[in-house]
Design a protein around this motif. Structure first.
Motif, PDB file in Angstrom:
ATOM      1  N   THR A 200       0.848  -1.189   0.000  1.00  0.00           N
ATOM      2  CA  THR A 200       0.000   0.000   0.000  1.00  0.00           C
ATOM      3  C   THR A 200       0.886   1.242   0.000  1.00  0.00           C
ATOM      4  OG1 THR A 200      -1.741   1.159   1.222  1.00  0.00           O
ATOM      5  CG2 THR A 200      -0.123  -0.002   2.546  1.00  0.00           C
ATOM      6  N   HIS A 201       0.316   2.373  -0.371  1.00  0.00           N
ATOM      7  CA  HIS A 201       1.039   3.626  -0.162  1.00  0.00           C
ATOM      8  C   HIS A 201       0.364   4.418   0.964  1.00  0.00           C
ATOM      9  CE1 HIS A 201      -2.112   4.539  -3.116  1.00  0.00           C
ATOM     10  NE2 HIS A 201      -2.162   5.704  -2.518  1.00  0.00           N
ATOM     11  N   GLU A 202      -0.550   3.756   1.690  1.00  0.00           N
ATOM     12  CA  GLU A 202      -1.280   4.436   2.761  1.00  0.00           C
ATOM     13  C   GLU A 202      -0.930   3.850   4.129  1.00  0.00           C
ATOM     14  OE1 GLU A 202      -5.407   5.663   0.612  1.00  0.00           O
ATOM     15  OE2 GLU A 202      -5.139   3.552   1.080  1.00  0.00           O
ATOM     16  N   MET A 203      -0.329   4.697   4.959  1.00  0.00           N
ATOM     17  CA  MET A 203       0.127   4.230   6.264  1.00  0.00           C
ATOM     18  C   MET A 203      -1.033   3.849   7.180  1.00  0.00           C
ATOM     19  SD  MET A 203       3.207   3.714   7.182  1.00  0.00           S
ATOM     20  CE  MET A 203       4.207   3.411   8.644  1.00  0.00           C
ATOM     21  N   ASN A 204      -2.212   4.438   6.964  1.00  0.00           N
ATOM     22  CA  ASN A 204      -3.338   4.082   7.841  1.00  0.00           C
ATOM     23  C   ASN A 204      -3.769   2.626   7.630  1.00  0.00           C
ATOM     24  OD1 ASN A 204      -4.558   4.678   5.319  1.00  0.00           O
ATOM     25  ND2 ASN A 204      -6.517   5.007   6.315  1.00  0.00           N
ATOM     26  N   VAL A 205      -3.573   2.124   6.427  1.00  0.00           N
ATOM     27  CA  VAL A 205      -3.890   0.716   6.141  1.00  0.00           C
ATOM     28  C   VAL A 205      -2.952  -0.188   6.948  1.00  0.00           C
ATOM     29  CG1 VAL A 205      -3.817  -1.053   4.326  1.00  0.00           C
ATOM     30  CG2 VAL A 205      -4.851   1.184   3.856  1.00  0.00           C
ATOM     31  N   ILE A 206      -1.679   0.189   6.960  1.00  0.00           N
ATOM     32  CA  ILE A 206      -0.675  -0.560   7.732  1.00  0.00           C
ATOM     33  C   ILE A 206      -1.053  -0.535   9.211  1.00  0.00           C
ATOM     34  CG2 ILE A 206       1.748  -0.607   8.444  1.00  0.00           C
ATOM     35  CD1 ILE A 206       1.690  -1.061   5.484  1.00  0.00           C
ATOM     36  N   ILE A 241       7.803  10.675   7.285  1.00  0.00           N
ATOM     37  CA  ILE A 241       6.764  11.362   6.511  1.00  0.00           C
ATOM     38  C   ILE A 241       5.492  10.512   6.451  1.00  0.00           C
ATOM     39  CG2 ILE A 241       6.145  12.208   4.205  1.00  0.00           C
ATOM     40  CD1 ILE A 241       9.158  12.977   3.900  1.00  0.00           C
ATOM     41  N   PHE A 242       5.649   9.238   6.193  1.00  0.00           N
ATOM     42  CA  PHE A 242       4.469   8.354   6.144  1.00  0.00           C
ATOM     43  C   PHE A 242       3.732   8.341   7.484  1.00  0.00           C
ATOM     44  CE2 PHE A 242       6.185   6.136   2.305  1.00  0.00           C
ATOM     45  CZ  PHE A 242       5.028   6.196   1.552  1.00  0.00           C
ATOM     46  N   VAL A 243       4.484   8.214   8.573  1.00  0.00           N
ATOM     47  CA  VAL A 243       3.863   8.133   9.901  1.00  0.00           C
ATOM     48  C   VAL A 243       3.177   9.451  10.235  1.00  0.00           C
ATOM     49  CG1 VAL A 243       4.362   7.939  12.378  1.00  0.00           C
ATOM     50  CG2 VAL A 243       5.402   6.331  10.776  1.00  0.00           C
ATOM     51  N   GLN A 244       3.875  10.559   9.954  1.00  0.00           N
ATOM     52  CA  GLN A 244       3.333  11.881  10.250  1.00  0.00           C
ATOM     53  C   GLN A 244       2.034  12.140   9.499  1.00  0.00           C
ATOM     54  OE1 GLN A 244       6.088  15.029   9.348  1.00  0.00           O
ATOM     55  NE2 GLN A 244       6.951  14.819  11.405  1.00  0.00           N
ATOM     56  N   GLN A 245       2.032  11.775   8.216  1.00  0.00           N
ATOM     57  CA  GLN A 245       0.839  12.005   7.401  1.00  0.00           C
ATOM     58  C   GLN A 245      -0.360  11.300   7.998  1.00  0.00           C
ATOM     59  OE1 GLN A 245       2.042  10.756   3.530  1.00  0.00           O
ATOM     60  NE2 GLN A 245       2.727  12.786   2.931  1.00  0.00           N
ATOM     61  N   ASP A 246      -0.118  10.123   8.565  1.00  0.00           N
ATOM     62  CA  ASP A 246      -1.221   9.359   9.127  1.00  0.00           C
ATOM     63  C   ASP A 246      -1.668   9.913  10.478  1.00  0.00           C
ATOM     64  OD1 ASP A 246      -3.108   7.338   9.493  1.00  0.00           O
ATOM     65  OD2 ASP A 246      -1.662   6.126  10.584  1.00  0.00           O
ATOM     66  N   LEU A 247      -0.712  10.344  11.304  1.00  0.00           N
ATOM     67  CA  LEU A 247      -1.069  10.718  12.677  1.00  0.00           C
ATOM     68  C   LEU A 247      -1.445  12.178  12.847  1.00  0.00           C
ATOM     69  CD1 LEU A 247       1.541   8.701  14.754  1.00  0.00           C
ATOM     70  CD2 LEU A 247      -0.775   8.068  14.098  1.00  0.00           C
ATOM     71  N   GLU A 248      -1.045  13.012  11.890  1.00  0.00           N
ATOM     72  CA  GLU A 248      -1.351  14.434  12.002  1.00  0.00           C
ATOM     73  C   GLU A 248      -2.848  14.679  12.078  1.00  0.00           C
ATOM     74  OE1 GLU A 248       0.218  16.509   8.688  1.00  0.00           O
ATOM     75  OE2 GLU A 248       2.093  16.899   9.742  1.00  0.00           O
ATOM     76  N   PRO A 249      -3.252  15.659  12.894  1.00  0.00           N
ATOM     77  CA  PRO A 249      -4.662  16.011  12.896  1.00  0.00           C
ATOM     78  C   PRO A 249      -5.103  16.318  11.465  1.00  0.00           C
ATOM     79  CG  PRO A 249      -3.506  17.198  14.598  1.00  0.00           C
ATOM     80  CD  PRO A 249      -2.461  16.489  13.783  1.00  0.00           C
ATOM     81  N   LYS A 250      -6.303  15.851  11.124  1.00  0.00           N
ATOM     82  CA  LYS A 250      -6.720  15.965   9.734  1.00  0.00           C
ATOM     83  C   LYS A 250      -7.105  17.406   9.357  1.00  0.00           C
ATOM     84  CE  LYS A 250      -6.092  11.577   9.079  1.00  0.00           C
ATOM     85  NZ  LYS A 250      -4.957  11.334   9.969  1.00  0.00           N
ATOM     86  N   ALA A 251      -7.581  18.149  10.331  1.00  0.00           N
ATOM     87  CA  ALA A 251      -7.911  19.542  10.035  1.00  0.00           C
ATOM     88  C   ALA A 251      -6.956  20.430  10.838  1.00  0.00           C
ATOM     89  CB  ALA A 251      -9.338  19.824  10.422  1.00  0.00           C
TER      90      ALA A 251
END
Ligand SMILES: Nc1ncnc2c1ncn2[C@@H]1O[C@H](COP(=O)(O)OP(=O)(O)OP(=O)(O)O)[C@@H](O)[C@H]1O
Ligand SMILES: [Mg+2]
Length: 344
Positions: A200-206, A241-251
């Motif tokens: 996947t290229h999506e860390m949330n899936v992992i 970068i992958f981890v940050q993108q997933d954990l960062e507040p979405k808004a």
């Protein structure tokens, strides 16, 4: 001995501008029953890597061992038997549109020469397993994306494989449907003891279903480990970068927080960073019990993984300022990062 082992595996292609090292010296061990995630940007070599695992591609050098057998050495009936033990699902489902759902699921069994009544019975069982009871006579075009992927999963399981390879299996689905398909994969892993390799290229899936993860960049595995460890202590820039993108507040919460400080100027506002602590929010209730103060939650983005929490929680402390400082020290002692945004 791991179920899947890659030793110094290389796969190169002759390109216009020279040789492309799609997979470049990869060593990897995947244990039976792992849900092993491989994450990376487009072109990192993920699809090439999984295609080596079912013998769809032959490595240029190195060894791919599955169940202690060298995949490159398999031929004839041994190769056919091996392929049955490795199922695969794809981003765009790869269903046959002129066939019903049940007929799609039966396809691998037809190819294996299984009798019709046995095939149909197996298709029924699989439909039920993937939550599509009663939809066997529908055509793929009549199904939603999530349902199509369920058919893809059922078809991949027709030969009772030991390993399921998933190549961007949720990338064409919306977040809610992704969640449902991931839950199905997790339950199959549990129920059938199936080993899953998921790219996947999506860390949330992992984060949601994998126990281990490898990060790929330019054909190499640059980082790997348990999902928990990699989320807590990402080492490489690409992993961060992958981890940050997933954990960062979405808004962006800054406007919300500024407004909050204006309306509640007396309290202490702080953001708690849950990285080391897997208890999550209980730390907050413990602090409230231990000190004569109040803590109210202002804003948060806690993401759950298998058995852990990651993310941030912005809270307001109210009460005696000395007690508040002690409460903050207590929370920090629980391995939770505290970033004070405003002192009242
Ligand atoms: N059959 C092929 N012939 C030539 N080059 C190829 C072939 N297959 C893959 N490549 C090249 O190998 C590299 C890795 O490709 P691969 O498809 O494995 O990446 P990926 O990580 O799966 O990317 P994506 O996320 O876009 O699916 C790319 O540079 C790609 O162009
Ligand atoms: Mg790919």
């Amino acid at each position: 001995m791991a179920l899947i082992e890659l030793k110094q595996v290389e796969k190169s292609f002759a390109g216009k501008k020279g040789t492309i090292h799609a997979v470049n010296g990869v060593n990897l061990a995947i244990e039976a029953k792992d849900v092993y995630g491989i994450v990376g940007y487009s072109g990192a070599g993920k699809s090439t890597l999984v295609r080596l695992l079912n013998g769809l591609e032959a490595s240029t050098s190195g060894q791919v061992l599955v169940n202690n057998e060298d995949v490159a050495k398999l031929q004839g009936s041994a190769l056919r038997t091996f392929r049955k033990k490795v199922g695969m699902i794809f981003q765009h489902f790869n269903l046959l549109w002129s066939r019903t759902v049940s007929e799609n699921i039966q396809l691998p069994l037809e190819l294996a020469g299984v009798a019709k009544d046995k095939r149909q019975q197996k298709a029924q069982e699989l439909l039920s397993l993937v939550g599509l009871d009663g939809r066997g006579d529908a055509y793929p075009s009549q199904l939603s994306g999530g349902q199509k992927q369920r058919v893809g999963i059922a078809r991949a399981l027709a030969n009772d494989p030991d390993i399921l390879l998933c190549d961007e299996a949720t990338s064409a689905l919306d977040p809610q449907t992704t969640e449902e398909v991931l839950e199905l994969l997790a339950s199959i892993n549990q129920k059938l003891g199936l080993t899953i390799v998921l790219i996947t290229h999506e860390m949330n899936v992992i984060r949601k279903i994998c126990n281990k993860v490898a990060v790929m960049e330019l054909g190499k595995i640059v980082e790997e480990g348990s999902v928990r460890e990699v989320f807590r202590h990402p080492q490489q820039e690409v992993t961060k970068i992958f981890v940050q993108q997933d954990l960062e507040p979405k808004a962006d919460p800054s406007a919300l927080l500024a407004e909050f400080i204006k309306e509640n100027p007396t309290g202490t506002l702080a953001t708690l960073h849950f990285l080391e602590n897997n208890a999550g929010e209980p730390v907050v209730s413990q602090a409230i019990r231990k000190f004569p103060i109040d803590i109210s939650i202002v804003y948060g983005n806690i993401e759950r993984s298998t058995g852990s929490s990651f993310g941030t929680l912005t809270v307001q402390f109210t009460g005696d300022s000395a007690e508040i400082e002690q409460a903050i020290a207590f929370i920090e002692a629980q391995q939770v990062g505290v970033e004070v945004l405003h002192r009242g």
